[in-house]
Write a protein that holds these residues in place. Structure first.
Motif, PDB file in Angstrom:
ATOM      1  N   VAL A  44       2.495   0.746   3.375  1.00  0.00           N
ATOM      2  CA  VAL A  44       2.629   2.104   3.899  1.00  0.00           C
ATOM      3  C   VAL A  44       4.091   2.531   3.868  1.00  0.00           C
ATOM      4  CG1 VAL A  44       0.581   1.940   5.366  1.00  0.00           C
ATOM      5  CG2 VAL A  44       2.796   1.305   6.308  1.00  0.00           C
ATOM      6  N   ASP A  45       4.300   3.841   3.800  1.00  0.00           N
ATOM      7  CA  ASP A  45       5.659   4.371   3.805  1.00  0.00           C
ATOM      8  C   ASP A  45       6.189   4.477   5.232  1.00  0.00           C
ATOM      9  OD1 ASP A  45       4.528   6.681   4.914  1.00  0.00           O
ATOM     10  OD2 ASP A  45       4.621   7.816   3.044  1.00  0.00           O
ATOM     11  N   ILE A  83       0.525   3.838   0.377  1.00  0.00           N
ATOM     12  CA  ILE A  83       1.143   4.165  -0.905  1.00  0.00           C
ATOM     13  C   ILE A  83       0.050   4.516  -1.909  1.00  0.00           C
ATOM     14  CG2 ILE A  83       2.541   3.257  -2.813  1.00  0.00           C
ATOM     15  CD1 ILE A  83       4.100   3.746  -0.172  1.00  0.00           C
ATOM     16  N   LYS A  84       0.145   5.732  -2.468  1.00  0.00           N
ATOM     17  CA  LYS A  84      -0.877   6.223  -3.398  1.00  0.00           C
ATOM     18  C   LYS A  84      -0.354   6.455  -4.807  1.00  0.00           C
ATOM     19  CE  LYS A  84      -3.875   8.448  -0.023  1.00  0.00           C
ATOM     20  NZ  LYS A  84      -4.624   9.667   0.302  1.00  0.00           N
ATOM     21  N   THR A  85       0.963   6.424  -4.981  1.00  0.00           N
ATOM     22  CA  THR A  85       1.525   6.661  -6.313  1.00  0.00           C
ATOM     23  C   THR A  85       2.584   5.614  -6.631  1.00  0.00           C
ATOM     24  OG1 THR A  85       3.318   8.102  -5.543  1.00  0.00           O
ATOM     25  CG2 THR A  85       1.206   9.174  -6.053  1.00  0.00           C
ATOM     26  N   LYS A  86       2.835   5.414  -7.902  1.00  0.00           N
ATOM     27  CA  LYS A  86       3.883   4.466  -8.296  1.00  0.00           C
ATOM     28  C   LYS A  86       5.256   5.005  -7.898  1.00  0.00           C
ATOM     29  CE  LYS A  86       1.200   2.048 -11.676  1.00  0.00           C
ATOM     30  NZ  LYS A  86       1.034   1.483 -12.977  1.00  0.00           N
ATOM     31  N   TRP A  87       5.392   6.323  -7.889  1.00  0.00           N
ATOM     32  CA  TRP A  87       6.653   6.932  -7.450  1.00  0.00           C
ATOM     33  C   TRP A  87       6.902   6.618  -5.975  1.00  0.00           C
ATOM     34  CZ3 TRP A  87       7.902  10.611  -3.737  1.00  0.00           C
ATOM     35  CH2 TRP A  87       9.195  11.102  -3.803  1.00  0.00           C
ATOM     36  N   ALA A  88       5.866   6.721  -5.136  1.00  0.00           N
ATOM     37  CA  ALA A  88       6.008   6.410  -3.706  1.00  0.00           C
ATOM     38  C   ALA A  88       6.356   4.938  -3.520  1.00  0.00           C
ATOM     39  CB  ALA A  88       4.729   6.763  -2.960  1.00  0.00           C
ATOM     40  N   PHE A  89       5.787   4.071  -4.361  1.00  0.00           N
ATOM     41  CA  PHE A  89       6.117   2.643  -4.280  1.00  0.00           C
ATOM     42  C   PHE A  89       7.577   2.417  -4.658  1.00  0.00           C
ATOM     43  CE2 PHE A  89       6.126  -1.636  -6.404  1.00  0.00           C
ATOM     44  CZ  PHE A  89       6.164  -2.356  -5.225  1.00  0.00           C
ATOM     45  N   LYS A  90       8.035   3.111  -5.694  1.00  0.00           N
ATOM     46  CA  LYS A  90       9.437   2.991  -6.112  1.00  0.00           C
ATOM     47  C   LYS A  90      10.367   3.393  -4.966  1.00  0.00           C
ATOM     48  CE  LYS A  90      12.739   4.738  -9.456  1.00  0.00           C
ATOM     49  NZ  LYS A  90      13.038   5.744 -10.457  1.00  0.00           N
ATOM     50  N   TYR A 129      -3.057   2.317  -3.296  1.00  0.00           N
ATOM     51  CA  TYR A 129      -2.949   1.098  -4.083  1.00  0.00           C
ATOM     52  C   TYR A 129      -3.137  -0.139  -3.216  1.00  0.00           C
ATOM     53  CZ  TYR A 129      -1.175   3.139  -8.408  1.00  0.00           C
ATOM     54  OH  TYR A 129      -1.056   3.828  -9.585  1.00  0.00           O
ATOM     55  N   TYR A 130      -3.741  -1.153  -3.829  1.00  0.00           N
ATOM     56  CA  TYR A 130      -3.724  -2.504  -3.287  1.00  0.00           C
ATOM     57  C   TYR A 130      -2.659  -3.249  -4.077  1.00  0.00           C
ATOM     58  CZ  TYR A 130      -8.074  -1.919  -0.714  1.00  0.00           C
ATOM     59  OH  TYR A 130      -9.025  -1.503   0.176  1.00  0.00           O
ATOM     60  N   PHE A 131      -1.873  -4.043  -3.367  1.00  0.00           N
ATOM     61  CA  PHE A 131      -0.790  -4.797  -3.993  1.00  0.00           C
ATOM     62  C   PHE A 131      -1.061  -6.285  -3.872  1.00  0.00           C
ATOM     63  CE2 PHE A 131       0.913  -0.714  -2.922  1.00  0.00           C
ATOM     64  CZ  PHE A 131       1.812  -0.414  -3.938  1.00  0.00           C
ATOM     65  N   LYS A 132      -0.451  -7.044  -4.779  1.00  0.00           N
ATOM     66  CA  LYS A 132      -0.474  -8.496  -4.669  1.00  0.00           C
ATOM     67  C   LYS A 132       0.976  -8.975  -4.667  1.00  0.00           C
ATOM     68  CE  LYS A 132      -1.073  -9.216  -9.619  1.00  0.00           C
ATOM     69  NZ  LYS A 132      -1.861  -9.834 -10.657  1.00  0.00           N
ATOM     70  N   HIS A 140      -2.107  -3.713  -8.086  1.00  0.00           N
ATOM     71  CA  HIS A 140      -3.094  -4.301  -8.992  1.00  0.00           C
ATOM     72  C   HIS A 140      -4.380  -3.494  -9.104  1.00  0.00           C
ATOM     73  CE1 HIS A 140      -5.814  -6.337  -6.074  1.00  0.00           C
ATOM     74  NE2 HIS A 140      -4.733  -6.547  -5.386  1.00  0.00           N
ATOM     75  N   HIS A 141      -4.701  -2.679  -8.121  1.00  0.00           N
ATOM     76  CA  HIS A 141      -5.791  -1.721  -8.319  1.00  0.00           C
ATOM     77  C   HIS A 141      -5.704  -0.636  -7.260  1.00  0.00           C
ATOM     78  CE1 HIS A 141      -8.006  -4.126  -5.271  1.00  0.00           C
ATOM     79  NE2 HIS A 141      -8.731  -3.047  -5.088  1.00  0.00           N
ATOM     80  N   LYS A 142      -6.385   0.457  -7.532  1.00  0.00           N
ATOM     81  CA  LYS A 142      -6.347   1.623  -6.670  1.00  0.00           C
ATOM     82  C   LYS A 142      -7.706   1.799  -6.010  1.00  0.00           C
ATOM     83  CE  LYS A 142      -3.920   5.930  -6.848  1.00  0.00           C
ATOM     84  NZ  LYS A 142      -3.291   6.972  -7.607  1.00  0.00           N
ATOM     85  N   ASP A 143      -7.697   2.135  -4.733  1.00  0.00           N
ATOM     86  CA  ASP A 143      -8.941   2.380  -4.015  1.00  0.00           C
ATOM     87  C   ASP A 143      -9.616   3.610  -4.608  1.00  0.00           C
ATOM     88  OD1 ASP A 143     -10.461   1.780  -1.248  1.00  0.00           O
ATOM     89  OD2 ASP A 143     -10.339   3.944  -1.573  1.00  0.00           O
ATOM     90  N   SER A 144     -10.881   3.464  -4.984  1.00  0.00           N
ATOM     91  CA  SER A 144     -11.579   4.555  -5.666  1.00  0.00           C
ATOM     92  C   SER A 144     -11.953   5.707  -4.734  1.00  0.00           C
ATOM     93  CB  SER A 144     -12.840   4.022  -6.353  1.00  0.00           C
ATOM     94  OG  SER A 144     -13.711   3.462  -5.392  1.00  0.00           O
ATOM     95  N   ILE A 145     -11.989   5.456  -3.442  1.00  0.00           N
ATOM     96  CA  ILE A 145     -12.352   6.511  -2.498  1.00  0.00           C
ATOM     97  C   ILE A 145     -11.118   7.192  -1.906  1.00  0.00           C
ATOM     98  CG2 ILE A 145     -13.507   7.017  -0.298  1.00  0.00           C
ATOM     99  CD1 ILE A 145     -15.421   4.675  -0.982  1.00  0.00           C
ATOM    100  N   PHE A 146     -10.185   6.395  -1.397  1.00  0.00           N
ATOM    101  CA  PHE A 146      -9.027   6.965  -0.698  1.00  0.00           C
ATOM    102  C   PHE A 146      -7.789   7.107  -1.570  1.00  0.00           C
ATOM    103  CE2 PHE A 146     -11.673   4.976   2.600  1.00  0.00           C
ATOM    104  CZ  PHE A 146     -11.977   6.115   3.327  1.00  0.00           C
TER     105      PHE A 146
END
Length: 141
Positions: A42-43, A49-56, A80-83, A71-77
């Motif tokens: 979370v920010d 975190i929903k975008t790669k820009w937000a992760f950056k 991103y899920y991270f590892k 590693h994958h994005k939640d299809s409903i919300f």
């Protein structure tokens, strides 16, 4: 308006905004690595975190977070899920003594109270700090 009336109003408002009690976390880590492979970051506003820009941007704020990889994005919300890239083949953390705070604090009671879930089979369980019967007895008095 009298002081007594203000105090009564304050008590009613306080009851309305009464915080949910934190659960008690019991159990122990079973070293399966699942929590290190399904992380929701979370920010600073506690938004997932929903975008790669937000992760950056998050990595700019907390440089140690560079160890996490989407590693994958939640299809409903849409978050991103991270590892963690520092999880060894033996499911142990290779930087355990210097791991991020998010890892050191897992699982924290606030996460459960705020709607998060423990992963099945992780070894931890959340239980109420106060039994329901105790709450009921208190409210009925």
């Amino acid at each position: 308006v009298s002081i007594l009336r203000w105090m009564t109003l304050f008590k009613k408002i306080k009851l309305f905004f009464k915080p949910t009690p934190l659960p008690k976390i019991i159990g122990e880590c079973l070293r399966r690595g699942k929590c290190c492979q399904n992380i929701i970051l979370v920010d600073k506003y506690d938004k997932p975190i929903k975008t790669k820009w937000a992760f950056k941007k998050l990595v700019e704020q907390i440089p140690l977070y560079h160890i996490f990889e989407p590693h994958h994005k939640d299809s409903i919300f849409g978050y991103y899920y991270f590892k963690c890239s520092k999880l060894g083949n033996d499911n142990l953390c290779t930087i355990h003594d210097n791991r991020p705070t998010i890892c050191a604090k897992y699982p924290e009671p606030e996460m459960i109270r705020d709607g998060g879930e423990l992963l099945p089979g992780c070894g931890y369980h959340a239980v109420p700090k106060i039994e329901f019967s105790e709450i009921l007895d208190k409210e009925l008095k």
